[in-house]
Design a protein around this motif. Structure first.
Motif, PDB file in Angstrom:
ATOM      1  N   TYR A 126       0.835  -1.200   0.000  1.00  0.00           N
ATOM      2  CA  TYR A 126       0.000   0.000   0.000  1.00  0.00           C
ATOM      3  C   TYR A 126       0.867   1.246   0.000  1.00  0.00           C
ATOM      4  N   GLU A 127       0.678   2.099  -1.020  1.00  0.00           N
ATOM      5  CA  GLU A 127       1.496   3.301  -1.166  1.00  0.00           C
ATOM      6  C   GLU A 127       0.947   4.498  -0.395  1.00  0.00           C
ATOM      7  N   GLY A 128      -0.367   4.637  -0.343  1.00  0.00           N
ATOM      8  CA  GLY A 128      -0.926   5.772   0.372  1.00  0.00           C
ATOM      9  C   GLY A 128      -2.230   6.248  -0.229  1.00  0.00           C
ATOM     10  N   SER A 129      -2.695   7.412   0.263  1.00  0.00           N
ATOM     11  CA  SER A 129      -4.013   7.908  -0.118  1.00  0.00           C
ATOM     12  C   SER A 129      -4.006   9.422  -0.286  1.00  0.00           C
ATOM     13  N   ILE A 130      -4.907   9.889  -1.102  1.00  0.00           N
ATOM     14  CA  ILE A 130      -5.221  11.310  -1.167  1.00  0.00           C
ATOM     15  C   ILE A 130      -6.683  11.453  -0.764  1.00  0.00           C
ATOM     16  N   VAL A 131      -6.936  12.226   0.281  1.00  0.00           N
ATOM     17  CA  VAL A 131      -8.312  12.500   0.696  1.00  0.00           C
ATOM     18  C   VAL A 131      -8.710  13.840   0.095  1.00  0.00           C
ATOM     19  N   SER A 132      -9.470  13.771  -0.981  1.00  0.00           N
ATOM     20  CA  SER A 132      -9.868  14.985  -1.709  1.00  0.00           C
ATOM     21  C   SER A 132     -11.357  15.216  -1.487  1.00  0.00           C
ATOM     22  N   TYR A 133     -11.662  15.812  -0.355  1.00  0.00           N
ATOM     23  CA  TYR A 133     -13.054  15.972   0.046  1.00  0.00           C
ATOM     24  C   TYR A 133     -13.760  17.079  -0.763  1.00  0.00           C
ATOM     25  N   SER A 134     -13.037  18.133  -1.075  1.00  0.00           N
ATOM     26  CA  SER A 134     -13.653  19.273  -1.769  1.00  0.00           C
ATOM     27  C   SER A 134     -13.450  19.186  -3.280  1.00  0.00           C
ATOM     28  N   TYR A 135     -14.248  19.973  -3.997  1.00  0.00           N
ATOM     29  CA  TYR A 135     -14.063  20.087  -5.443  1.00  0.00           C
ATOM     30  C   TYR A 135     -12.646  20.558  -5.762  1.00  0.00           C
ATOM     31  N   LEU A 136     -12.186  21.540  -4.991  1.00  0.00           N
ATOM     32  CA  LEU A 136     -10.892  22.158  -5.255  1.00  0.00           C
ATOM     33  C   LEU A 136      -9.752  21.154  -5.162  1.00  0.00           C
ATOM     34  N   LEU A 137      -9.780  20.311  -4.138  1.00  0.00           N
ATOM     35  CA  LEU A 137      -8.711  19.316  -3.981  1.00  0.00           C
ATOM     36  C   LEU A 137      -8.813  18.205  -5.021  1.00  0.00           C
ATOM     37  N   LYS A 138     -10.034  17.883  -5.417  1.00  0.00           N
ATOM     38  CA  LYS A 138     -10.178  16.889  -6.492  1.00  0.00           C
ATOM     39  C   LYS A 138      -9.499  17.407  -7.759  1.00  0.00           C
ATOM     40  N   GLU A 139      -9.649  18.707  -7.986  1.00  0.00           N
ATOM     41  CA  GLU A 139      -9.056  19.312  -9.172  1.00  0.00           C
ATOM     42  C   GLU A 139      -7.549  19.515  -9.009  1.00  0.00           C
ATOM     43  N   ASN A 140      -7.136  20.132  -7.894  1.00  0.00           N
ATOM     44  CA  ASN A 140      -5.732  20.531  -7.738  1.00  0.00           C
ATOM     45  C   ASN A 140      -4.802  19.397  -7.313  1.00  0.00           C
ATOM     46  N   LEU A 141      -5.269  18.512  -6.423  1.00  0.00           N
ATOM     47  CA  LEU A 141      -4.416  17.432  -5.942  1.00  0.00           C
ATOM     48  C   LEU A 141      -4.468  16.195  -6.826  1.00  0.00           C
TER      49      LEU A 141
END
Length: 410
Positions: A295-310
């Motif tokens: 397992y490498e890890g996770s991105i928790v992109s809760y907002s629209y902005l993080l879904k787009e930017n991260l």
């Protein structure tokens, strides 16, 4: 032979503590052929303890009690049981010395109140606690053995293992035989309807069938005697071979462990991109020891902005389709796989609730996608209206979806 389990403590009755002790004890007793007749939680008062033990004496071979053995005034179990069994408390010098060593080992002062832990019933069999200061006490009255242990779970488990060995050495135990399967992706009523003929055959042969549901998962258990082992094993094999898409493993298996084994076996890496679950999927995966190997890890992109930017999800897709959509979770999985540099990437986006639902995407709507180098799959799930349950159900569904993909069942 049968036993009654009594857990003592107001902290259980007011909901401050979850009683995991009774579950553990029942499982261990069942494994050696001792049937549990009743599990009872009571307040730690003399009247309740005496009434409960009295009632259990009538038709049980064993009474198992946990709790109330500390050194403070509110821990009265030892004194009550000593009086009940017409015994007296005396000082056990060897146990006192061990308790003193225990405090020295932890660099803590030995207080006068701690000496009370070495005051134990004279006629009882004392089972020393290797993990704490409260000893186990084994009383015998008539045909019934009563065993009292502290309520601290890891101490209780150590003492109970010693009790089990005593019981095995003194009694001819039952010949129960159990087999249990863990299933996912199907509800209790649907499975029961699907296997009703199989269930009827099992019951006609004197084998008990039990459905044990939990959030997103279901255990199917067969219970019989050791003489029915071959028949039970055949019935279990039938379910495994006929419904492999639902069967995760056996009783002790967990989805997260099964996924880990599949990833290790295939030398693949996993990553996760989460929205509505807020990291719960990652937490479940890393709860397995050694998960860093796959397992490498996770991105928790809760907002629209993080879904787009991260993550890199196209803003126009989010605005057009909405965050809870097939198009968005596909992009989350595909671009997340590249960001994290993994072979499999799971993405989750949903309406966990209690607010935020719409007519076409009510609370409980969850989209899950999995991307690999060659394929991306996505599926819509519809859970309920409870936020916590929706998060848990999403985690189970995501792991099971990956299991199905990795075993070529979707």
């Amino acid at each position: 032979m049968q036993a009654k389990i009594i857990t003592i403590g107001d902290e259980i009755l007011v909901g401050q503590t979850v009683d995991t002790n009774a579950t553990y004890i029942a499982k261990e007793l069942n494994a050696i052929g001792i049937k549990v007749s009743e599990i009872l939680s009571i307040t730690d008062t003399e009247a309740h303890i005496i009434k409960s033990v009295d009632a259990a004496m009538e038709d049980n071979d064993f009474i198992i009690l946990t709790g109330g053995l500390g050194p403070t005034n509110d821990d009265i179990t030892k004194k009550v049981l000593t009086d009940y069994f017409d015994d007296e408390l005396v000082l056990y010098p060897d146990i006192l010395a061990r308790i003193q060593e225990f405090f020295i080992g932890f660099n803590k002062p030995f207080l006068p109140v701690n000496k009370l832990q070495a005051m134990l019933p004279k006629k009882a069999e004392i089972i020393e606690n290797d993990l704490g200061t409260a000893s186990g006490m084994l009383f015998k009255k008539g045909k019934t053995l009563t065993f009292s242990m502290p309520g601290v779970p890891f101490e209780m488990k150590g003492l109970f293992a010693k009790f089990i060995e005593i019981v095995k050495s003194k009694y001819a135990l039952g010949d129960f035989y159990h087999q249990t399967l863990l299933l996912a992706g199907i509800g209790e009523s649907y499975l029961a309807e699907m296997i009703k003929d199989w269930e009827a055959i099992s019951r006609d042969n004197g084998v008990g069938v039990a459905y044990l549901p939990s959030i997103g998962e279901l255990k199917l258990r067969l219970t019989g005697t050791i003489n029915q082992k071959e028949f039970i094993d055949q019935q279990i094999a039938y379910i495994q071979n006929t419904y492999p898409n639902y069967v995760v493993g056996n009783a002790e298996d967990k989805l997260e462990n099964v996924i880990g084994e599949l990833l290790l076996k295939t030398n693949k890496k996993l990553g996760t991109i989460e929205s509505c679950t807020g990291g719960a999927l990652a937490q479940k995966i890393v709860s397995v020891g050694g998960s860093s190997a796959y397992y490498e890890g996770s991105i928790v992109s809760y907002s629209y902005l993080l879904k787009e930017n991260l993550v890199g999800v196209n803003k126009d897709v989010i605005l057009k389709e909405g965050a809870v959509s097939e198009a968005v979770v596909r992009e989350m999985a595909e671009k997340g796989r590249l960001k994290l540099g993994v072979d499999y990437c799971i993405s989750i986006s949903g309406v966990a609730g209690p607010d935020g639902g719409t007519e076409d995407k009510p609370v409980g709507t969850v989209w899950i996608a999995i991307a690999t180098e060659n394929i991306t799959v996505a599926k819509r799930f519809n859970f309920g209206y409870n936020r916590s349950r929706n998060i848990q159900a999403s985690v189970v569904a995501a792991l099971n979806y990956l299991r199905l993909l990795m075993t070529n069942q979707i």
